[in-house]
Design an enzyme around this catalytic site. Structure first.
Site, PDB file in Angstrom:
ATOM      1  N   SER A 122       0.890  -1.218  -0.104  1.00 55.84           N
ATOM      2  CA  SER A 122      -0.017   0.123   0.059  1.00 55.84           C
ATOM      3  C   SER A 122       0.697   1.323   0.035  1.00 55.84           C
ATOM      4  O   SER A 122       0.498   2.305  -0.454  1.00 55.84           O
ATOM      5  CB  SER A 122      -0.867   0.067   1.312  1.00 55.84           C
ATOM      6  OG  SER A 122      -0.180   0.047   2.568  1.00 55.84           O
ATOM      7  N   ASP A 137       2.182  -6.554  11.078  1.00 58.08           N
ATOM      8  CA  ASP A 137       1.598  -6.658   9.870  1.00 58.08           C
ATOM      9  C   ASP A 137       1.924  -7.883   9.120  1.00 58.08           C
ATOM     10  O   ASP A 137       2.587  -7.938   8.092  1.00 58.08           O
ATOM     11  CB  ASP A 137       1.662  -5.199   8.836  1.00 58.08           C
ATOM     12  CG  ASP A 137       0.724  -5.335   7.870  1.00 58.08           C
ATOM     13  OD1 ASP A 137      -0.053  -6.010   7.653  1.00 58.08           O
ATOM     14  OD2 ASP A 137       1.311  -4.655   6.733  1.00 58.08           O
TER      15      ASP A 137
END
Length: 528
Positions: free
Chosen positions: A172, A323
Site C-alpha cells: 500500500s 502486519d
C-alpha cells in the site's frame, strides 16, 4: 439482518434530503472527473487532493444511494430482501476496491485492514477487498527513479549496477525492487515509497474522516472512528523508513535466541525516510503451499514456529510486528536442511506496557481453562463490560459454545464458521461497540491474530500454534507476577508453579509430536 432498521432510521432522518442533494452534486462532480480520466490526462492531475477527495465522496454517495433505493419497499424479512442485500454488498465492495486502486496509498492500507475484519463486515466485502493483500497498485519505474535519486542525492546508476524494472512486491505504501550494489556487487532489496503517498497522506486521512462521518450519520450503529484513529496514529510512523530500519535492528537483537528467525540487515548509508536498502533474503511467501511441499517443508512445523514468534512478541517481549500478512513472511529451506522464517516490513510495531501484557495473559489463561468468571472480570478491566462474551468470541474467533466448553477441545469446522458469520450479521452494532471500547493495543493484536490464523488455515494446520502460545501465556503471567511479588515465599511459590505448568506443557508438546497420527485437537484446558 440489522440493515433494515438502519435504513429505516435514515429515511426518517432530517439529514436525508441534504445528504442526497449533496450526494447528487458529488456524483455530478465524480462524473466530470471520470470524463477527464477518459482523456489521456497527466497522472499528477488525477492525484491532486481535490480530485482524490471528489473520487472518494462520489463513491460514498453512490454506496449510500444504492443501499437506500435497492432495498426500498422490499418486505423484511424475506428471501427477496436478503438476495438484494447481498447483491448490494457486492456492488458496493467493488466500488470500494475501485476507489482503493484509483487513490492508492492510505486507501489500500485501510482496504487491507477491512479485509481482515471478518467478524464485522459482510463476506462480500472481506472477500472482494482481500485482493488488495497481494495485488496493490504499482508505481512506474520513472516514479521509483525520482524518489531514489531525490533521497540519495545521486543518479540511480551510481549506486546500483543492476536495478529490476518490475518490483518483486508492491504494498500500500511502497514497493520492493531487486538490485545489485555497484561498489560490492552484493544483491540487495530496495524498498521505495510510492512517490505521492506522503504528500497525499493528510488529504487522504481527512477524506477517510469524512467517509466515516457520513457512515456514522447514515448507519449510526456502525462505529468506525477507531479505524480512523488508528490510521492517524500509525501512518506517520509507517512512512518513515529510517524508523523501520531501527525497528528491524531492535527486533533482530531481541529475538536473536530464535535460530529459525531471519531479519534482513538494513543498510543505513543507502537509506532515507523514503528509500530502504537491505539484504536480499531468499525464500517464498509462507502461503505458497506448493513451494513448501516441493521443498519437503513441514507445514505444521512452520505454523508452530510462527505461533512461537508471535506469542513471544505479545506475551513475553511486548514488542509486536503488526502486519505479518503472507507477503511479509518468507519461508526458506537452507542448504543444511534447516527451515528459517524471514520476517519483512518492520514499519509498524506495537509496544505494550507490562500492565497490559499481564491483563492480556490473564484473559488467555481464562479462555484456555475456561473460566467464565475470570473472562468477565478481565473484560470489565479492559472496558468492554457486559459485552464480555462477544469480546471473547472476537479474540478467539470461536463461537461462545466453543469458548465455554474449551477452545482447545476441538478445531473450528465449517459449521462453526457459518454460525459465526450468521451471528456477526445480527450483532454488528455490538461488535462496533466492543471495538470502540477495548484498549487500543487490542486493535493491532486482533489484526495480527487474524493474519496468523489465516496463514494456519491456508497451510492446513489450524491450531498448531496453540501449544507455543500457551507456553508464552504461562511464562509471561508468572514472570510478571514474580516481578510484583511482595515476599520471597510468594516469589518461590510462583516459580514452582511456573516450573510445574511449563513441565506439563512441554510433556504434552512432545506427546503430540510423537503421536502425530492422533487427532490434533489440543486439550489445553487439562494442562494450563
Amino acid at each position: 439482518a440489522a440493515s433494515r432498521p438502519l435504513l429505516r432510521s435514515f429515511s426518517a432522518s432530517p439529514w436525508r434530503r441534504k445528504l442526497l442533494t449533496g450526494g447528487a452534486i458529488v456524483v455530478g462532480t465524480g462524473s466530470a472527473i471520470e470524463l477527464y480520466r477518459s482523456i489521456d490526462c497527466a497522472e499528477d492531475f488525477r492525484q491532486v487532493g481535490l480530485i482524490r477527495f471528489g473520487r472518494a465522496a462520489c463513491t460514498v454517495s453512490r454506496i449510500v444511494v444504492d443501499y437506500k433505493y435497492s432495498l426500498y419497499g422490499l418486505p423484511y424479512p424475506s428471501e427477496e430482501y436478503l438476495a438484494a442485500l447481498k447483491k448490494c454488498h457486492l456492488r458496493c465492495a467493488d466500488r470500494l476496491l475501485e476507489l482503493a486502486a484509483a487513490n492508492g496509498g492510505v486507501f489500500v492500507k485501510v482496504g487491507q485492514h477491512a479485509a481482515a475484519l471478518e467478524y464485522l463486515l459482510p463476506k462480500e466485502y472481506t472477500t472482494t477487498l482481500a485482493v488488495l493483500m497481494n495485488q496493490a497498485p504499482e508505481s512506474t519505474l520513472d516514479d521509483v527513479r525520482t524518489v531514489v535519486e531525490e533521497d540519495l542525492g545521486c543518479k540511480l546508476e551510481e549506486v546500483f549496477s543492476e536495478f529490476a524494472d518490475k518490483p518483486v512486491g508492491a504494498a500500500s505504501l511502497a514497493q520492493v525492487h531487486v538490485a545489485r550494489l555497484r561498489e560490492t556487487g552484493e544483491k540487495v532489496a530496495v524498498k521505495v515509497q510510492h512517490r505521492r503517498v506522503k504528500k497525499n497522506a493528510r488529504t487522504d486521512i481527512n477524506t477517510m474522516q469524512f467517509m466515516v462521518n457520513i457512515t456514522d450519520m447514515v448507519f449510526p450503529d456502525f462505529q468506525l472512528q477507531w479505524l480512523v484513529d488508528e490510521v492517524k496514529k500509525n501512518l506517520p510512523v509507517e512512512l518513515d523508513f529510517l524508523q523501520e530500519a531501527a525497528n528491524a535492528n531492535k527486533m533482530r537483537n531481541a529475538f536473536a535466541h530464535l535460530p529459525f528467525l531471519k531479519i534482513p540487515t538494513m543498510m543505513i548509508p543507502l537509506s532515507s525516510s523514503r528509500v530502504l536498502t537491505m539484504e536480499f533474503c531468499e525464500g517464498e511467501h509462507i502461503n505458497k503451499v506448493e513451494y513448501l511441499k516441493e521443498k519437503g517443508i513441514d507445514t505444521g512445523d512452520v505454523c508452530r514456529k510462527m505461533g512461537r514468534l508471535i506469542s513471544e512478541m505479545i506475551f513475553e517481549r511486548g514488542y509486536l510486528h503488526s502486519d505479518p500478512h503472507p507477503g511479509n513472511v518468507l519461508v526458506n529451506k537452507k542448504a543444511n536442511g534447516q527451515v528459517e522464517i524471514v520476517l519483512l516490513d518492520h514499519g509498524l510495531y506495537l509496544t505494550m506496557e507490562d500492565s497490559f501484557r499481564k491483563l492480556y495473559s490473564r484473559l488467555w489463561l481464562a479462555l484456555l481453562k475456561p473460566d467464565q468468571d475470570e473472562i468477565k472480570r478481565v473484560a470489565d478491566e479492559m472496558g468492554v463490560g457486559e459485552l464480555y462474551g462477544l469480546f471473547a468470541c472476537i479474540v478467539t474467533r470461536r463461537s461462545w459454545k466453543s469458548v465455554t466448553s474449551g477452545i482447545g477441545k476441538s478445531n473450528m469446522d465449517e459449521k462453526e464458521k457459518k454460525e459465526l458469520r450468521a451471528y456477526a450479521v445480527t450483532l454488528i452494532p455490538q461488535i462496533s461497540q466492543v471495538l470502540q471500547r477495548m484498549p487500543r493495543e487490542m486493535v493491532l493484536i486482533l489484526k495480527t491474530n487474524d493474519l496468523l490464523r489465516a496463514i494456519e488455515h491456508k497451510l492446513g494446520a489450524a491450531g498448531g500454534g496453540y501449544i507455543e502460545m500457551s507456553k508464552c501465556v504461562v511464562s509471561s503471567w508468572h514472570h510478571l507476577a514474580i516481578k510484583s511479588a511482595k515476599t520471597w515465599r510468594e516469589s518461590l511459590c510462583l516459580r514452582l508453579s511456573l516450573i510445574y505448568a511449563m513441565s506439563r506443557l512441554i510433556a504434552y508438546d512432545y506427546f503430540l509430536r510423537f503421536n502425530s497420527c492422533l487427532p490434533r485437537a489440543i486439550q489445553l484446558n487439562t494442562i494450563v
